[in-house]
Scaffold this motif. Structure first.
Motif: not given
Length: 399
Positions: A6, A9, A14, A17, A289-292, A386
């Motif tokens: 992914s 972001i 970052h 968040r 939901r994990i988007d890094h 994230n």
């Protein structure tokens, strides 16, 4: 199961968040207390029944669980043993593996199968794995057979049935090579209506407390449709006896699933499929939901995956792990040292190269994943991932 990148972001996202992430308590990698709590009364009742019976070893509770678990997997025989490693060793012995024989196995599963092979005096023949699944491939199995493997062990790692297991089983049958499935992390997974453990000649399971089907202590089982192999394992688990005090099979030991643990497993077994479905829901929630950009997620499909472990990849794995710890999120590495690089071998396999196995050992990181996790706890872990700030701007991903 593969890994999917992914990368949407930005660094500024970052930072935003990071400012809102504030956790009071540690999110555990596994929470056995949460698992046990709703079963407390039933577990106490099961244990009380055993204690009242006065029958503590190889009694009706073991027989009942063996019958139920064999039916669940779809095989004719289940033989309870003391732990998962014994299950592998006794399965290998039942297949006739002897000192000096070569046994094909992967090197990315923490030495469990390798230790069982070495206990017999046999020789591990290490296979590399597929990068997208961390499991052995058909090509690797064929290469091992060509190199002289007498038995092939396929490990269903992280809760996913090894891709192409039916083709691997067919190859082994054509070549006259026995196939042992290591199902310690794959209770209940299925492909084409067949569960893990039903593809090979014989299968080994662990019931360590953190497994998808876990006891409240050590336990294991060997499963097979072969009546002769089942009879051999039953002898091997109890000193090699043919009759009481008469040792007729070499390599036997005291390795018996006890009545208390069998009774406990019988309490948990009916809910296994439901717990596996919750694990898949957690994995799907992580994926959404994990988007890094520096973290690759495991891709997964349907029932062939029971999410025993949720394992991501990151080339800066240690940095991510430190960040998660500081953010009150536990993580672990399954597994950091490939078998052929263990110090125990003192360089005996220095000339062996398993490039994918070695790559994954430096990048895999396990996030919390167990059925009792709430959606909020899953989101807490995802937010922490994230919010991680990479330590090197020139790092482009996991490779």
């Amino acid at each position: 199961m593969g890994w999917a990148k992914s990368g949407r972001i930005s660094a500024s996202r970052h930072k935003r968040r990071a400012t809102i992430f504030n956790v009071e308590t540690m999110q555990l990698i596994n929470n056995l207390g949460a698992r046990i709590a709703p079963y407390q009364a039933r577990l106490e009742g099961a244990m009380s029944k055993v204690l009242s019976s006065g029958w503590l070893v190889l009694g009706p509770e073991v027989a009942q669980f063996e019958k139920a678990f064999a039916a669940y997997i779809g095989l004719g025989h289940c033989i309870g043993v003391a732990n998962g490693t014994d299950a592998i060793e006794l399965a290998l012995r039942s297949l006739g593996v002897q000192a000096g024989d070569q046994v094909a196995t992967v090197a990315n599963a923490a030495m469990y199968t390798t230790n069982a092979v070495l206990a017999i005096g046999a020789v591990p023949l290490f296979m590399d794995v597929a990068e997208d699944s961390a499991c052995a491939t058909l090509a690797q199995v064929e290469r091992a057979i060509d190199a002289g493997a007498r038995v092939v062990v396929v490990t269903h790692l992280y809760g996913r049935i090894a891709a192409g297991i039916d083709e691997i089983a067919a190859l082994c049958r054509r070549r006259g090579i026995a196939l042992l499935e290591d199902c310690a992390q794959c209770h209940g997974a299925q492909v084409g209506g067949r569960r893990a453990g039903s593809f090979g000649n014989i299968a080994a399971f662990s019931f360590y407390p953190t497994k998808n089907l876990g006891a409240l202590g050590d336990g294991g089982a060997v499963l097979t449709d072969d009546t002769g192999l089942a009879a051999k394992v039953r002898q091997l688990r109890q000193y090699g006896w043919g009759a009481k005090y008469e040792v007729s099979v070499p390599g036997g030991r005291n390795s018996r699933l006890d009545e208390l643990q069998a009774a406990i497993l019988s309490v948990f077994l009916p809910d296994l499929d439901g717990a596996n479905e919750r694990r898949r829901q957690i994995a799907a929630r992580y994926a959404s939901r994990i988007d890094h950009p520096r973290v690759s997620l495991p891709a997964f499909g349907g029932t062939e995956y029971v999410a025993h472990l949720y394992v991501v990849r990151c080339s800066q794995r240690d940095s991510l792990a430190r960040h998660l710890k500081a953010s009150q999120v536990a993580s672990d590495v399954h597994y950091p040292i490939p078998d052929h690089r263990q110090p125990f071998f003192d360089g005996a396999y220095a000339d062996i190269s398993l490039p994918v196995t070695e790559l994954l050992a430096g990048e895999v990181l396990t996030l919390p994943c167990y059925p009792e996790m709430t959606d909020g706890e899953v989101d807490q872990v995802a937010l922490a991932v994230n919010a991680w700030q990479c330590e090197a701007d020139d790092d482009k991903g996991v490779h």
